[in-house]
Design a protein around this motif. Structure first.
Motif: not given
Length: 309
Positions: A17, A20, A93, A95, A127-130, A180, A292
């Motif tokens: 997981d 960001l 980007d 972060f 902002v993002e959970q990947l 990504r 990204l």
């Protein structure tokens, strides 16, 4: 002696997981104190779920470092490189924080991510959970073994961790690069295995190099080797993981290095901007597009803990 974050050099896990985050204004002191607590919390959770092999890394964004830690900056910490290529776009980007959690259980990953995020939540926005996973025997969704030449054991430390000779204030830290990529799996699968192998430069079955006479200068695998010493890999330790659902598929690319120039060299070679492959970009980028990219630094546990007050 500086203690590195154990997630940097750990071996592969089944689940990953990636959080960001951006920091709220004026929360620097609070964040420093909470980040100082984070390694101990992660260690406790790792002990509690010991069978899951929990590891984690926290890294600070290149553009946020001076705000959070204004008194010292890693010498090579620069924003994600913006390189111009007429053929391929590699977005940059920014972060403020990256949290990576890996283990062999997805439920444990969720619990660990939840607790680490709660530690920081009053001062950050997500902002993002990947989410990534290990595919088959360590393969990318293209079907090829990911990074088949990656070193193991103590050699991983030599690739990823700064020494006192390099940067005495940041011993045990590592430069971190995250991207990504979204794969066009349908188009890729329409290629023959022979055509796929020519693009990658390796056999699909076992990851071995194709015969030298068959290697194209723009093949994917050669991009990860020194420009003037093709037998010597770039000093990058990667922890890549596929991500996928039935609508979209791709790769979460995460690289660590003690050499702050290694990633830009890789980028130049992939984009066809180096001397040896000028104009010949990595042909895998016809089927895998980055959307990204960000640069970070993962300081040692010792560095983080000195702000626990």
């Amino acid at each position: 002696m500086a203690r590195e974050q154990l997630g940097i050099c750990s071996e592969a896990n089944l689940h990953g997981d990636y959080l960001l985050l951006t920091a709220l204004d004026g929360q620097e002191r609070y964040l420093r104190q909470q980040l100082a607590q984070l390694p101990a919390l992660l260690s406790q959770l790792s002990d509690h779920f010991s069978e899951s092999m929990v590891t984690g890394v926290v890294a600070i964004g290149a553009s946020y470092w001076d705000t959070l830690y204004p008194n010292a900056r890693p010498a090579g910490l620069l924003p994600f490189p913006v390189l111009e290529s007429s053929d391929v776009l590699m977005p940059a980007d920014s972060f403020d924080l990256l949290l990576q959690i890996r283990s062999d259980r997805q439920d444990v990953n969720y619990l660990v991510a939840q607790q680490l995020y709660q530690l920081l939540a009053p001062a950050v926005e997500l902002v993002e959970q990947l989410r990534g996973f290990r595919y088959l025997d360590g393969r990318d969704l293209t079907g090829f073994i990911d990074a088949p030449d990656m070193v193991r054991g103590r050699l991983r430390r030599e690739l990823a961790l700064l020494t006192a000779e390099q940067e005495p204030h940041f011993v045990g830290g590592s430069y971190v690069y995250f991207q990504r990529f979204r794969h066009d799996i349908r188009r890729w699968q329409q290629l023959s295995v022979t055509a796929q192998q020519a693009i990658i430069g390796r056999r699909k079955s076992d990851g071995q190099w194709l015969p030298l006479a068959q290697l194209e200068p723009e093949c994917h695998s050669l991009c990860f080797y020194q420009e003037k010493e093709r037998s010597k890999p770039l000093p990058l330790l990667t922890q890549n993981m596929p991500f996928a659902d039935l609508k979209q598929q791709g790769l979460l690319w995460l690289g660590f290095s003690a050499d702050s120039t290694a990633f830009e060299t890789l980028m130049r070679q992939r984009l066809g901007l180096s001397e040896l492959n000028a104009g010949q970009y990595d042909r895998l980028l016809d089927y895998s597009q980055a959307d990204l990219g960000a640069a970070f630094f993962a300081p040692s546990v010792s560095f983080l803990e000195q702000f626990d007050r």
